[in-house]
Design a protein around this motif. Structure first.
Motif, PDB file in Angstrom:
ATOM      1  N   PRO A 138       3.512  -3.597  10.813  1.00  0.00           N
ATOM      2  CA  PRO A 138       3.185  -3.085   9.476  1.00  0.00           C
ATOM      3  C   PRO A 138       2.671  -4.180   8.545  1.00  0.00           C
ATOM      4  O   PRO A 138       3.107  -5.335   8.612  1.00  0.00           O
ATOM      5  N   VAL A 139       1.741  -3.811   7.682  1.00  0.00           N
ATOM      6  CA  VAL A 139       1.166  -4.716   6.685  1.00  0.00           C
ATOM      7  C   VAL A 139       0.980  -3.942   5.389  1.00  0.00           C
ATOM      8  O   VAL A 139       0.585  -2.775   5.416  1.00  0.00           O
ATOM      9  N   THR A 140       1.253  -4.580   4.277  1.00  0.00           N
ATOM     10  CA  THR A 140       1.025  -3.966   2.971  1.00  0.00           C
ATOM     11  C   THR A 140      -0.065  -4.717   2.228  1.00  0.00           C
ATOM     12  O   THR A 140       0.000  -5.939   2.080  1.00  0.00           O
ATOM     13  N   ILE A 141      -1.074  -3.982   1.786  1.00  0.00           N
ATOM     14  CA  ILE A 141      -2.151  -4.549   0.977  1.00  0.00           C
ATOM     15  C   ILE A 141      -1.822  -4.316  -0.490  1.00  0.00           C
ATOM     16  O   ILE A 141      -1.523  -3.186  -0.892  1.00  0.00           O
ATOM     17  N   THR A 142      -1.865  -5.385  -1.286  1.00  0.00           N
ATOM     18  CA  THR A 142      -1.643  -5.263  -2.731  1.00  0.00           C
ATOM     19  C   THR A 142      -2.885  -5.755  -3.474  1.00  0.00           C
ATOM     20  O   THR A 142      -3.838  -6.262  -2.866  1.00  0.00           O
ATOM     21  N   ARG A 143      -2.866  -5.634  -4.791  1.00  0.00           N
ATOM     22  CA  ARG A 143      -4.034  -6.043  -5.587  1.00  0.00           C
ATOM     23  C   ARG A 143      -4.324  -7.534  -5.440  1.00  0.00           C
ATOM     24  O   ARG A 143      -5.475  -7.950  -5.570  1.00  0.00           O
ATOM     25  N   SER A 144      -3.324  -8.318  -5.155  1.00  0.00           N
ATOM     26  CA  SER A 144      -3.544  -9.757  -4.978  1.00  0.00           C
ATOM     27  C   SER A 144      -4.313 -10.067  -3.695  1.00  0.00           C
ATOM     28  O   SER A 144      -4.820 -11.173  -3.525  1.00  0.00           O
ATOM     29  N   ASP A 145      -4.415  -9.079  -2.778  1.00  0.00           N
ATOM     30  CA  ASP A 145      -5.156  -9.269  -1.535  1.00  0.00           C
ATOM     31  C   ASP A 145      -6.634  -8.911  -1.670  1.00  0.00           C
ATOM     32  O   ASP A 145      -7.436  -9.234  -0.785  1.00  0.00           O
ATOM     33  N   ALA A 181      -9.771  -0.864  -0.803  1.00  0.00           N
ATOM     34  CA  ALA A 181      -9.278  -0.912  -2.188  1.00  0.00           C
ATOM     35  C   ALA A 181      -9.108   0.482  -2.770  1.00  0.00           C
ATOM     36  O   ALA A 181      -8.237   0.698  -3.625  1.00  0.00           O
ATOM     37  N   TYR A 182      -9.908   1.443  -2.315  1.00  0.00           N
ATOM     38  CA  TYR A 182      -9.852   2.795  -2.863  1.00  0.00           C
ATOM     39  C   TYR A 182      -8.719   3.626  -2.253  1.00  0.00           C
ATOM     40  O   TYR A 182      -8.493   4.763  -2.664  1.00  0.00           O
ATOM     41  N   LEU A 183      -8.034   3.056  -1.271  1.00  0.00           N
ATOM     42  CA  LEU A 183      -6.920   3.751  -0.634  1.00  0.00           C
ATOM     43  C   LEU A 183      -5.571   3.370  -1.246  1.00  0.00           C
ATOM     44  O   LEU A 183      -4.545   3.939  -0.885  1.00  0.00           O
ATOM     45  N   MET A 184      -5.599   2.415  -2.154  1.00  0.00           N
ATOM     46  CA  MET A 184      -4.355   1.936  -2.747  1.00  0.00           C
ATOM     47  C   MET A 184      -3.789   2.962  -3.721  1.00  0.00           C
ATOM     48  O   MET A 184      -4.514   3.556  -4.519  1.00  0.00           O
ATOM     49  N   LYS A 185      -2.473   3.158  -3.640  1.00  0.00           N
ATOM     50  CA  LYS A 185      -1.759   4.023  -4.578  1.00  0.00           C
ATOM     51  C   LYS A 185      -0.613   3.221  -5.180  1.00  0.00           C
ATOM     52  O   LYS A 185       0.137   2.561  -4.453  1.00  0.00           O
ATOM     53  N   ASP A 186      -0.530   3.258  -6.500  1.00  0.00           N
ATOM     54  CA  ASP A 186       0.492   2.469  -7.207  1.00  0.00           C
ATOM     55  C   ASP A 186       0.391   0.994  -6.840  1.00  0.00           C
ATOM     56  O   ASP A 186       1.408   0.302  -6.696  1.00  0.00           O
TER      57      ASP A 186
END
Length: 358
Positions: A121-128, A137-142
């Motif tokens: 598992p990997v989590t993408i955040t705004r800092s990435d 980027a358009y798949l990010m929620k919260d």
């Protein structure tokens, strides 16, 4: 402007050009294009050449590269017969997103060594987030998107997602890890840059700021630069690209991948299957393939400035209906020619291969 050449016409062009084929760019490479550092094992050599390179193809490729208005490096290697032909094969050209291939290989090697799994598992955040093409980027929620290593690899290779690629790069150990992999496999004339953020910022003449990853911020900051600063940065990049590579070294690396010299058989097959689903560059290599042929490939396209583009590329493995395969790299390093002409150059290289294959 290059005329569109189908397989039948390509055969005629190849035959005609071959009449003046003396002194053409052909070679049989040594096992590695440059000496590896002492701490690395000697790479396994590619299989020996079993027949000479087709003179007609060598002539055609040389004519195509020499006749194009721009910096071009082209290489075609027969994976089955071992010969290589090309134009300016050792001249380093900007790779741009072609370099995502080396990130993917480094990560797959980490998987082979048990340090990761495709399902990790990997989590993408705004800092990435990075810049330019990053559909993830358009798949990010919260402010977050939960995914896996395998999904990031698929997005980086088939969609050329910059954020997916840079996240993989960080997980794999950064640019040093990728350079280490390239050196350890003796891949030779291939550089790896600092990652998407720094590479693109420096090419534009900007220092990187994470705020540039949001919306159109990078393009706006770039547009405010002194034109002389932009031109100087662009020219410095195309003159000596930190992500530069010769088409010959890339074709050799693709051949080694196909022969199973870089990864385990399972990882090799997974990577090539994924590359066969690449969605980018539909008007490049893929557009010239006849029915029954297939390609596993990676494209790369750089920034524009004043009608010039720093990198317009496609590299991959073509497989004919009879199972024979060719490693191909067409790297347009700097040109002001219209996009259709660039696409046509790549397509004509492929048509010329098809013509001599028969």
């Amino acid at each position: 402007m290059l005329n569109r050449i189908g397989s039948r016409n390509a055969a005629l062009v190849v035959a005609v050009v071959a009449l003046g084929g003396a002194g053409l760019a052909t070679r049989t490479l040594p096992p590695t294009a440059q000496a590896a550092a002492p701490r690395y094992a000697v790479p396994v050599p590619l299989p020996a050449q079993t027949r000479p390179a087709p003179p007609a193809l060598a002539a055609a490729i040389n004519a195509l590269g020499g006749g194009f208005q721009g910096k071009v490096s082209i290489a075609v290697r027969s994976i089955d017969e071992g010969w290589v032909v090309g134009h300016a094969m050792d001249q380093r050209m900007p790779q741009q997103s072609v370099s995502k291939l080396w990130v993917a290989l480094t990560m797959m090697n980490a998987i082979d060594e048990g340090r990761y799994a495709l399902t990790a598992p990997v989590t993408i955040t705004r800092s990435d987030l990075t810049l330019f093409h990053q559909p993830i980027a358009y798949l990010m929620k919260d402010g977050a998107f939960n995914t896996t290593v395998g999904d990031l690899l698929r997005r980086a290779l088939t969609m050329s997602d910059n954020t997916a690629n840079d996240k993989l790069l960080n997980l794999a150990g950064g640019p040093v890890a990728v350079r280490d992999f390239i050196a350890s496999r003796g891949l030779g004339n291939i550089r790896f840059g600092p990652g998407e953020r720094l590479l693109q910022a420096r090419t534009a003449g900007l220092p990187w700021k994470q705020e540039y990853s949001q919306g159109n911020a990078f393009a706006q900051a770039r547009s405010r630069l002194d034109p002389n600063v932009r031109r100087a940065a662009y020219q410095a990049y195309v003159a000596d690209p930190p992500d530069g590579a010769g088409a010959g070294a890339i074709a050799d690396a693709l051949a080694r991948l196909h022969h199973g010299m870089l990864l385990t058989p399972q990882s090799t097959q997974w990577l090539l299957d994924t590359m066969s689903h690449t969605r980018t560059g539909r008007a490049r290599i893929r557009a010239a393939l006849p029915a029954g042929w297939s390609v596993a490939h990676k494209t790369g396209t750089g920034q524009d400035l004043g009608g010039r583009t720093a990198g317009f590329n496609d590299v991959g493995i073509l497989t004919a209906p009879d199972g024979k395969a060719y490693a191909v790299a067409v790297m347009i390093g700097d040109t002001a020619r219209p996009v259709p002409e660039r696409q046509q150059l790549i397509q004509t290289v492929v048509s010329s291969i098809v013509a001599v294959h028969g």
